[in-house]
Scaffold this active site. Structure first.
Site, PDB file in Angstrom:
ATOM      1  N   GLU A   1       0.843  -1.187  -0.031  1.00  0.00           N
ATOM      2  CA  GLU A   1       0.135   0.132  -0.117  1.00  0.00           C
ATOM      3  C   GLU A   1       0.962   1.099  -0.100  1.00  0.00           C
ATOM      4  OE1 GLU A   1      -1.877   2.725  -0.431  1.00  0.00           O
ATOM      5  OE2 GLU A   1      -2.214   3.124   1.714  1.00  0.00           O
TER       6      GLU A   1
ATOM      7  N   GLU B   1       4.250  10.116  -1.564  1.00  0.00           N
ATOM      8  CA  GLU B   1       4.975   9.624  -0.276  1.00  0.00           C
ATOM      9  C   GLU B   1       6.315   9.381  -0.905  1.00  0.00           C
ATOM     10  OE1 GLU B   1       2.242   6.744   1.466  1.00  0.00           O
ATOM     11  OE2 GLU B   1       2.537   7.848   3.350  1.00  0.00           O
TER      12      GLU B   1
END
Length: 444
Positions: free
Chosen positions: A321, A330
């Site tokens: 994930e 991210e």
């Protein structure tokens, strides 16, 4: 000590050092110890306390458990395993005295499961046991000054643990602050078009690395992700509805967090799941896996995927994930690609396999007024210069459906089984089909 207290004192009371409070606390400790019966490890006798049990083992069974702890340098887990091993195997005390320096008979994770519920011996800190004997404090309860001194020492140890917990909390807050500064820096750097810097996890400086992974050791982040039902149930449904994909496969979970994806894979039929995470949440994941009786299928490893070695040469499936804000913010995809290039077997696959980045136009004049035009007049002062910093900064928000004024346009599609790291930095032309005539205030 001052008589008055403020709100801060009420929220987090201090451990008092006043004699009256101390005596009351010590009396409560004595009452609790008197109520807790402790079963001997080697016979059917029940003793009044843990110290009394240790003294009984030394006197009647000729085994000093503190000496065993010291000889084998047992940590908390090792001590717990030893107690449960003795109770489950009902072994004689003599079997502990002849142990070599090699592998211990209680190394298995199975011995972390309590044999007796609420076993007082499992609630005892082995370090405190060693300290109490090492400092000359008797391990058996006694009356008068000796008992008072022993309990006072325990109180001081409790205060020290409380101080260490406060320091750990302070470090956690520092981690969150560092991560916030790091995120802001990444956004601003991207806005100024610094070429060749992807801001990947593998390239973080030591302090940035600590902040990034440290932030994922805090439970709130994982609670937020688990409560994202759309995302979590999508992973679950994919694995549960495609058991043929996972049956008898070796699966690698990169950045496993609480282990939810690893457990989905195990229940979907994987024969082995290797879950990797660098943050401290890995220790909670170990407890979660054991609580769900999946420790025979799931192996958890603490560390960066770039720095560790897996117990297998190749894996059949990689799940992760990794998606961040606007998919790539991210910067964790690079770790997934590293694992893919090093560990994925021929014919294997990364899931999710296809990902899109889309844009749509939004017309929300009220939100623009609140966030951008706001700086033109702040309590009668002109702060318009702040717009230069505010406008490039990405904002994560839920957008109202009626504020969308265009059809979405896919600007990039990533095939996680083929994409290269260099392809993650790109420029893309796009065209939006406007569906409503109004002012465009933001791209979403």
């Amino acid at each position: 000590m001052a008589e008055c207290t403020d709100a801060r004192d009420e929220e987090m009371p201090e451990l008092s050092d006043e004699e009256e409070d101390e005596e009351q606390w010590l009396e409560e400790e004595e009452e609790e110890e008197e109520e807790a019966a402790v079963s001997c490890l080697f016979c059917d006798r029940s003793l009044s306390s843990v110290p009394a049990t240790l003294q009984h083992c030394t006197a009647e069974h000729h085994i000093n458990l503190v000496d065993v702890i010291r000889k084998h340098s047992l940590d908390d887990y090792g001590y717990i395993k030893m107690i449960n091993f003795i109770r489950s195997k009902k072994c004689d005390a003599s079997c502990l005295t002849g142990l070599s320096d090699g592998p211990l008979p209680w190394e298995s994770e199975d011995f972390l499961r309590p044999v007796l519920q609420d076993d007082p011996l499992l609630q005892t800190d082995p370090e405190e046991l060693c300290d109490s004997q090492g400092s000359g404090v008797s391990a058996c309860p006694s009356s008068g000054a000796g008992s008072h001194d022993a309990l006072l020492q325990r109180a001081q140890a409790a205060e020290e643990r409380a101080r260490q917990s406060e320091e750990a909390l302070s470090r956690a807050m520092d981690d969150l602050h560092k991560l916030k500064l790091l995120a802001q820096g990444l956004v601003l750097n991207a806005a100024t078009g610094r070429a060749g810097n992807l801001g990947t996890v593998a390239e973080l400086r030591e302090d940035e690395d600590e902040a990034y992974f440290g932030s994922y050791g805090h439970y709130g982040i994982h609670e937020e992700m688990l409560k994202d039902k759309v995302r979590t149930e999508s992973y679950r449904d994919f694995m549960y509805r495609n058991p043929d994909v996972f049956r008898d496969k070796v699966v690698l979970d990169v950045g496993c967090g609480t282990g939810i994806l690893a457990m989905f894979a195990a229940r979907a039929g994987a024969k082995m799941v290797i879950a990797v995470d660098q943050s401290e949440i890995i220790y909670q994941a170990m407890d979660i896996v054991r609580a769900n009786q999946l420790e025979d299928k799931i192996t958890l490893i603490k560390g960066r995927i770039e720095d560790i070695s897996l117990p297998v040469e190749k894996v059949d499936i990689i799940i992760s994930e990794w998606m961040g804000y606007f998919l790539l913010f991210e910067s964790m995809l690079d770790s997934v690609l590293y694992a893919r290039d090093l560990y994925l077997a021929d014919g294997g696959s990364v899931y999710p396999d296809l990902c899109n980045i889309s844009l749509a136009a939004v017309g929300d004049t009220q939100r623009h007024q609140d966030r951008i035009a706001f700086w033109d007049d702040v309590y009668g002062f002109n702060m318009a210069c702040m717009k230069k910093a505010v406008v490039p900064e990405a904002v994560v928000e839920v957008v109202k459906a009626d504020s969308l004024i265009s059809e979405p346009a896919v600007i990039q599609t990533l095939d996680c089984n083929r994409v290269c790291l260099s392809e993650l930095e790109f420029a893309s032309d796009f065209c939006l089909k406007i569906t409503n005539t109004t002012e465009c205030t933001v791209l979403w």
